[in-house]
Scaffold this active site. Structure first.
Site, PDB file in Angstrom:
ATOM      1  N   PRO A  66      67.849 122.136 123.682  1.00 55.64           N
ATOM      2  CA  PRO A  66      69.062 123.058 124.245  1.00 55.64           C
ATOM      3  C   PRO A  66      70.200 122.406 124.144  1.00 55.64           C
ATOM      4  O   PRO A  66      71.390 123.171 124.569  1.00 55.64           O
ATOM      5  CB  PRO A  66      68.554 123.231 125.843  1.00 55.64           C
ATOM      6  CG  PRO A  66      67.808 122.026 125.914  1.00 55.64           C
ATOM      7  CD  PRO A  66      67.034 121.501 124.722  1.00 55.64           C
TER       8      PRO A  66
ATOM      9  N   TYR B 241      79.367 125.330 117.667  1.00 58.63           N
ATOM     10  CA  TYR B 241      78.924 125.751 118.831  1.00 58.63           C
ATOM     11  C   TYR B 241      79.536 127.120 119.342  1.00 58.63           C
ATOM     12  O   TYR B 241      78.382 127.975 120.010  1.00 58.63           O
ATOM     13  CB  TYR B 241      79.920 124.968 119.923  1.00 58.63           C
ATOM     14  CG  TYR B 241      79.411 124.904 121.369  1.00 58.63           C
ATOM     15  CD1 TYR B 241      78.463 123.867 121.987  1.00 58.63           C
ATOM     16  CD2 TYR B 241      79.770 125.852 122.299  1.00 58.63           C
ATOM     17  CE1 TYR B 241      77.831 124.137 123.166  1.00 58.63           C
ATOM     18  CE2 TYR B 241      79.499 125.760 123.685  1.00 58.63           C
ATOM     19  CZ  TYR B 241      78.445 125.087 124.034  1.00 58.63           C
ATOM     20  OH  TYR B 241      78.046 125.065 125.374  1.00 58.63           O
TER      21      TYR B 241
ATOM     22  N   HIS C 136      84.597 131.609 127.854  1.00 53.76           N
ATOM     23  CA  HIS C 136      84.994 130.111 128.088  1.00 53.76           C
ATOM     24  C   HIS C 136      85.558 129.664 126.753  1.00 53.76           C
ATOM     25  O   HIS C 136      85.041 129.851 125.628  1.00 53.76           O
ATOM     26  CB  HIS C 136      83.795 129.173 128.229  1.00 53.76           C
ATOM     27  CG  HIS C 136      83.519 129.153 129.722  1.00 53.76           C
ATOM     28  ND1 HIS C 136      82.733 128.178 130.228  1.00 53.76           N
ATOM     29  CD2 HIS C 136      83.928 129.863 130.738  1.00 53.76           C
ATOM     30  CE1 HIS C 136      82.603 128.041 131.529  1.00 53.76           C
ATOM     31  NE2 HIS C 136      83.173 129.300 131.975  1.00 53.76           N
TER      32      HIS C 136
ATOM     33  N   TYR D 252      79.703 118.269 128.933  1.00 54.08           N
ATOM     34  CA  TYR D 252      78.444 117.533 128.319  1.00 54.08           C
ATOM     35  C   TYR D 252      78.983 115.953 128.579  1.00 54.08           C
ATOM     36  O   TYR D 252      79.734 115.447 127.784  1.00 54.08           O
ATOM     37  CB  TYR D 252      78.396 117.742 126.847  1.00 54.08           C
ATOM     38  CG  TYR D 252      77.953 119.393 126.426  1.00 54.08           C
ATOM     39  CD1 TYR D 252      78.636 120.295 126.675  1.00 54.08           C
ATOM     40  CD2 TYR D 252      76.624 119.529 126.213  1.00 54.08           C
ATOM     41  CE1 TYR D 252      78.155 121.662 126.165  1.00 54.08           C
ATOM     42  CE2 TYR D 252      76.079 120.468 125.931  1.00 54.08           C
ATOM     43  CZ  TYR D 252      76.797 121.792 126.187  1.00 54.08           C
ATOM     44  OH  TYR D 252      76.344 122.985 125.843  1.00 54.08           O
TER      45      TYR D 252
ATOM     46  N   LYS E   7      71.475 126.744 121.434  1.00 49.63           N
ATOM     47  CA  LYS E   7      71.430 127.904 120.200  1.00 49.63           C
ATOM     48  C   LYS E   7      70.025 128.636 120.191  1.00 49.63           C
ATOM     49  O   LYS E   7      70.120 129.691 119.593  1.00 49.63           O
ATOM     50  CB  LYS E   7      71.175 126.975 119.035  1.00 49.63           C
ATOM     51  CG  LYS E   7      72.588 126.294 118.602  1.00 49.63           C
ATOM     52  CD  LYS E   7      73.506 127.682 117.803  1.00 49.63           C
ATOM     53  CE  LYS E   7      74.963 127.069 117.779  1.00 49.63           C
ATOM     54  NZ  LYS E   7      75.963 127.753 118.651  1.00 49.63           N
TER      55      LYS E   7
HETATM   56  P1  RFL Z   1      60.896 134.353 125.077  1.00 53.31           P
HETATM   57  O1  RFL Z   1      62.219 134.187 125.925  1.00 53.31           O
HETATM   58  O2  RFL Z   1      60.077 133.140 125.257  1.00 53.31           O
HETATM   59  O3  RFL Z   1      60.060 135.494 125.293  1.00 53.31           O
HETATM   60  C1  RFL Z   1      58.749 135.705 124.639  1.00 53.31           C
HETATM   61  C2  RFL Z   1      58.034 136.590 125.462  1.00 53.31           C
HETATM   62  O4  RFL Z   1      56.837 136.997 124.837  1.00 53.31           O
HETATM   63  C3  RFL Z   1      55.748 137.173 125.922  1.00 53.31           C
HETATM   64  N1  RFL Z   1      54.372 136.702 125.178  1.00 53.31           N
HETATM   65  C4  RFL Z   1      53.449 137.840 125.004  1.00 53.31           C
HETATM   66  N2  RFL Z   1      53.387 139.011 125.560  1.00 53.31           N
HETATM   67  C5  RFL Z   1      52.276 139.926 125.150  1.00 53.31           C
HETATM   68  N3  RFL Z   1      51.260 139.228 124.593  1.00 53.31           N
HETATM   69  C6  RFL Z   1      51.189 137.981 124.272  1.00 53.31           C
HETATM   70  N4  RFL Z   1      50.167 137.405 123.618  1.00 53.31           N
HETATM   71  C7  RFL Z   1      52.262 137.227 124.479  1.00 53.31           C
HETATM   72  N5  RFL Z   1      52.748 135.832 124.507  1.00 53.31           N
HETATM   73  C8  RFL Z   1      53.793 135.562 124.787  1.00 53.31           C
HETATM   74  C9  RFL Z   1      56.355 136.115 126.971  1.00 53.31           C
HETATM   75  O5  RFL Z   1      55.513 136.422 128.297  1.00 53.31           O
HETATM   76  C10 RFL Z   1      57.788 136.273 126.832  1.00 53.31           C
HETATM   77  O6  RFL Z   1      58.259 137.219 127.624  1.00 53.31           O
HETATM   78  O7  RFL Z   1      61.281 134.226 123.392  1.00 53.31           O
HETATM   79  P2  RFL Z   1      62.583 134.694 122.793  1.00 53.31           P
HETATM   80  O8  RFL Z   1      62.859 136.442 122.929  1.00 53.31           O
HETATM   81  O9  RFL Z   1      62.508 134.367 121.324  1.00 53.31           O
HETATM   82  O10 RFL Z   1      63.840 134.130 123.293  1.00 53.31           O
HETATM   83  C11 RFL Z   1      64.048 132.738 122.882  1.00 53.31           C
HETATM   84  C12 RFL Z   1      64.828 132.302 124.294  1.00 53.31           C
HETATM   85  O11 RFL Z   1      64.291 132.375 125.392  1.00 53.31           O
HETATM   86  C13 RFL Z   1      65.018 130.546 123.989  1.00 53.31           C
HETATM   87  O12 RFL Z   1      65.283 130.076 122.683  1.00 53.31           O
HETATM   88  C14 RFL Z   1      66.287 130.292 125.147  1.00 53.31           C
HETATM   89  O13 RFL Z   1      66.048 130.385 126.385  1.00 53.31           O
HETATM   90  C15 RFL Z   1      66.432 128.681 124.581  1.00 53.31           C
HETATM   91  N6  RFL Z   1      67.359 128.229 125.554  1.00 53.31           N
HETATM   92  C16 RFL Z   1      68.778 128.153 125.312  1.00 53.31           C
HETATM   93  N7  RFL Z   1      69.313 129.047 124.285  1.00 53.31           N
HETATM   94  C17 RFL Z   1      70.460 129.202 124.134  1.00 53.31           C
HETATM   95  O14 RFL Z   1      70.770 129.993 123.096  1.00 53.31           O
HETATM   96  N8  RFL Z   1      71.476 128.542 124.836  1.00 53.31           N
HETATM   97  C18 RFL Z   1      71.238 127.968 126.094  1.00 53.31           C
HETATM   98  O15 RFL Z   1      72.151 127.618 126.863  1.00 53.31           O
HETATM   99  C19 RFL Z   1      69.617 127.684 126.276  1.00 53.31           C
HETATM  100  N9  RFL Z   1      69.556 126.849 127.347  1.00 53.31           N
HETATM  101  C20 RFL Z   1      67.219 127.301 126.630  1.00 53.31           C
HETATM  102  C21 RFL Z   1      68.105 126.664 127.476  1.00 53.31           C
HETATM  103  C22 RFL Z   1      65.845 127.085 126.978  1.00 53.31           C
HETATM  104  C23 RFL Z   1      65.265 126.422 128.102  1.00 53.31           C
HETATM  105  N10 RFL Z   1      63.975 126.532 128.406  1.00 53.31           N
HETATM  106  C24 RFL Z   1      63.283 126.609 129.778  1.00 53.31           C
HETATM  107  C25 RFL Z   1      62.948 126.497 127.213  1.00 53.31           C
HETATM  108  C26 RFL Z   1      67.737 126.190 128.737  1.00 53.31           C
HETATM  109  C27 RFL Z   1      66.449 125.881 129.051  1.00 53.31           C
HETATM  110  C28 RFL Z   1      65.988 125.026 130.220  1.00 53.31           C
HETATM  111  C1  PHB Z   2      72.865 126.615 130.698  1.00 52.70           C
HETATM  112  O1  PHB Z   2      73.832 127.329 131.325  1.00 52.70           O
HETATM  113  O2  PHB Z   2      71.650 126.786 130.924  1.00 52.70           O
HETATM  114  C2  PHB Z   2      72.932 125.837 129.358  1.00 52.70           C
HETATM  115  C3  PHB Z   2      74.307 125.623 128.995  1.00 52.70           C
HETATM  116  C4  PHB Z   2      74.506 124.971 127.632  1.00 52.70           C
HETATM  117  C5  PHB Z   2      73.539 124.144 127.034  1.00 52.70           C
HETATM  118  C6  PHB Z   2      72.265 124.550 127.650  1.00 52.70           C
HETATM  119  C7  PHB Z   2      72.015 125.224 128.909  1.00 52.70           C
HETATM  120  O3  PHB Z   2      73.745 123.584 126.021  1.00 52.70           O
END
Ligand code: RFL
Ligand code: PHB
Length: 391
Positions: A293, A385, A72, A200, A297
C-alpha cells in the site's frame, strides 16, 4: 438467470465495471459473497489519483467525493527528523483526492441500485464454467439456493482470495510474487488529523504514515513485523511509537492522540498474474495483482483495469468488435507493472528491513535527499503518485 456480463465481487472494481457498462447499455449482474454493510465498511484505501477522480466524475459518481473529500496538492516526506514537502501541481499540474474506498463503494452501490442494477449480496460464486465456449456460466449460492448465471463474458473482480484466478486452467497463467518481511498496523482514530497533507515518515524505528478520513477522523499506519498480533499493541503503545517515528528536530509539531476505533495488521506483498484473461474470463483489480500500500495504487489500478474492460466490452456489444478485448491483458499489464515498480520502490525506500544494516539506512537517506533536492527525482515521484495519464 442470464446477463451479458457476469461480474463476481462488489468491491470497487466490480461495482465500477457494472456502472460503466450500464452507462453504455450493456447488461450485467454482480454476485457478492458478503452483505452490503460489510462491503461498505471494510477499511482500505484513501488516495484517489487525479485521472481516476476524473473518471468517477465523468461517469456521474463524483459528486459526494467533491463535496466531502479533500483535494491534496502534495505530501510530506519526513526523514532524518526533517520535513520535505512535494508540491504536486507545481511538478505535474495534477493533484490527488483523499476520499475513502468505503465511500466510493457506498456511492457506487447507491447508484447501481438507483439505476435498477442487479446486485446480489450474500451470493457466493462457487464455480466458473465454459470459459472457452461462447456461453460461460457462473454457479453461485444465494439465499440457500443453487443458481446458475449464464452470460457472454465473466469478469472476475473477486479480489486476491477469489475464485477467478483459480479458474484459469493450469499452465495458462504465470504468477510473479514478492512477500515482504513486514506489514502495516493500521488504526482509525477519533481525532483531528495532525497535518493538512499525508506524511510518509522514514525513521530508524521503521516506517509510519499519517493519513486521514475527515476533519475529525485520522488514519495512521506503523510498519510492524509481518506476524504481529494487533492485540499486543495497546492504544498507548501505538501512539507512543507513532509519536517517536514522526518526531521532528527543531520543531514543536505534535501528534494529536484520540480514541482508537479500528486496529488491524495488513501483510505486504507484490503479486501479478499474466495474462489477465483466459477465453471469456477476464480478471480485474486485486484478483489479478496486489501492490504493497505504500504507493497508494491498489484501488487506482483496480479502477483503471475496469475502465479498460468496460471500453472493450462496449466495443464488442455495439459493433461486435473484439479487438479491445484481445488487447485488454497486454494494455492493463503495462500500467500494472509500472505501479508494481513504483510501489516496490516506495516500499524499499521507506521501510526498515529486519536484515538491513546501517549501510542500507545510509543509502535510503541518500536516496531520500536526492528525491527532496533534485527536481527530476521529485517529479518522478509526483508523476507516479498522482497517476500517469498514459502508460
Ligand atoms: P476487493 O475490494 O477485494 O473486492 C473483491 C470482492 O469480491 C468478493 N468476493 C466474492 N464474491 C462472490 N463470490 C466469491 N467467490 C467471492 N470472492 C470474493 C469479496 O467479498 C469482495 O467484496 O477487490 P477490488 O474490487 O479489486 O479492489 C481492490 C482494492 O480493494 C485494493 O486494491 C485497495 O484497497 C488496496 N489499498 C489501497 N489502494 C489504493 O489505491 N490506495 C490506498 O491508499 C490503499 N490503501 C489498500 C490500502 C489495501 C489495504 N488492505 C487492507 C488490503 C490500505 C490497506 C490497509
Ligand atoms: C490511507 O489513507 O488508507 C492510505 C493513504 C496512503 C497510502 C496508503 C493508505 O499510501
Amino acid at each position: 438467470m442470464r446477463t451479458q456480463v457476469a461480474i463476481i465481487g462488489a468491491g470497487p472494481a466490480g461495482l465500477f465495471l457494472s456502472h460503466l457498462l450500464h452507462l453504455q447499455g450493456v447488461d450485467s449482474v454482480v454476485v457478492e459473497r458478503r452483505d452490503r454493510a460489510y462491503c461498505e465498511q471494510r477499511q482500505r484505501a484513501g488516495v484517489v489519483e487525479h485521472g481516476v477522480a476524473e473518471a468517477l466524475r465523468a461517469s456521474g459518481v463524483g459528486e459526494r467525493m467533491d463535496r466531502e473529500g479533500f483535494a491534496h496538492d502534495g505530501i510530506e516526506l519526513r526523514f532524518d527528523r526533517r520535513s520535505h514537502r512535494i508540491d504536486f501541481p507545481a511538478l505535474t499540474g495534477r493533484n490527488v483526492m483523499i476520499y475513502a474506498q468505503t465511500e466510493i463503494v457506498k456511492d457506487l452501490i447507491a447508484r447501481r441500485l438507483a439505476d435498477g442494477g442487479r446486485l446480489l449480496f450474500e451470493a457466493e460464486a462457487g464455480a466458473i464454467e465454459g470459459t472457452e465456449t461462447e456461453r460461460p456460466r457462473v454457479r453461485f449460492t444465494h439465499a440457500g439456493a443453487e443458481e446458475v448465471l449464464e452470460c457472454d463474458y465473466v469478469a472476475a473482480c473477486d479480489g486476491f482470495h477469489g475464485i477467478g484466478r483459480a479458474a484459469m486452467p493450469g499452465g495458462a497463467a504465470r504468477t510473479f510474487e514478492k512477500v515482504y518481511p513486514f506489514g502495516w498496523l493500521g488504526i482509525l482514530a477519533d481525532v483531528a488529523p495532525s497535518c493538512d497533507e499525508l506524511i510518509y515518515a522514514h525513521s530508524d524505528r521503521g516506517f509510519a504514515l499519517h493519513s486521514m478520513r475527515s476533519e475529525t477522523v485520522s488514519r495512521l499506519y506503523l510498519q510492524v513485523p509481518a506476524d504481529t498480533d494487533p492485540r499486543n499493541w495497546s492504544d498507548e503503545r501505538i501512539w507512543d511509537e507513532l509519536a517517536a517515528r514522526f518526531e521532528l528536530r527543531d520543531s514543536d509539531w505534535e501528534l494529536k492522540r484520540g480514541p482508537i476505533t479500528d486496529k488491524a495488521v495488513t501483510p505486504m506483498r507484490s503479486f501479478v498474474t499474466e495474462p489477465m484473461r483466459h477465453g471469456r474470463l477476464f480478471l480485474a483489480g486485486d484478483a489479478a495483482h496486489i501492490v504493497p500500500p505504500t504507493g497508494a495504487k491498489g484501488l487506482n489500478l483496480a479502477l483503471h483495469d475496469v475502465a479498460l474492460l468496460a471500453d472493450a466490452l462496449t466495443a464488442w456489444h455495439g459493433k461486435g468488435d473484439t479487438s479491445l478485448l484481445d488487447e485488454y491483458s497486454a494494455t492493463a499489464l503495462r500500467r500494472v507493472w509500472r505501479a508494481e515498480h513504483f510501489s516496490y520502490w516506495m516500499t524499499t525506500l521507506l521501510h526498515t528491513r529486519p536484515d538491513g544494516d546501517a549501510f542500507d539506512r545510509r543509502l535510503q537517506l541518500a536516496h531520500l535527499h536526492h528525491i527532496a533536492d533534485f527536481t527530476a527525482a521529485t517529479t518522478t515521484l509526483a508523476e507516479n503518485y498522482t497517476g500517469l495519464p498514459r502508460v
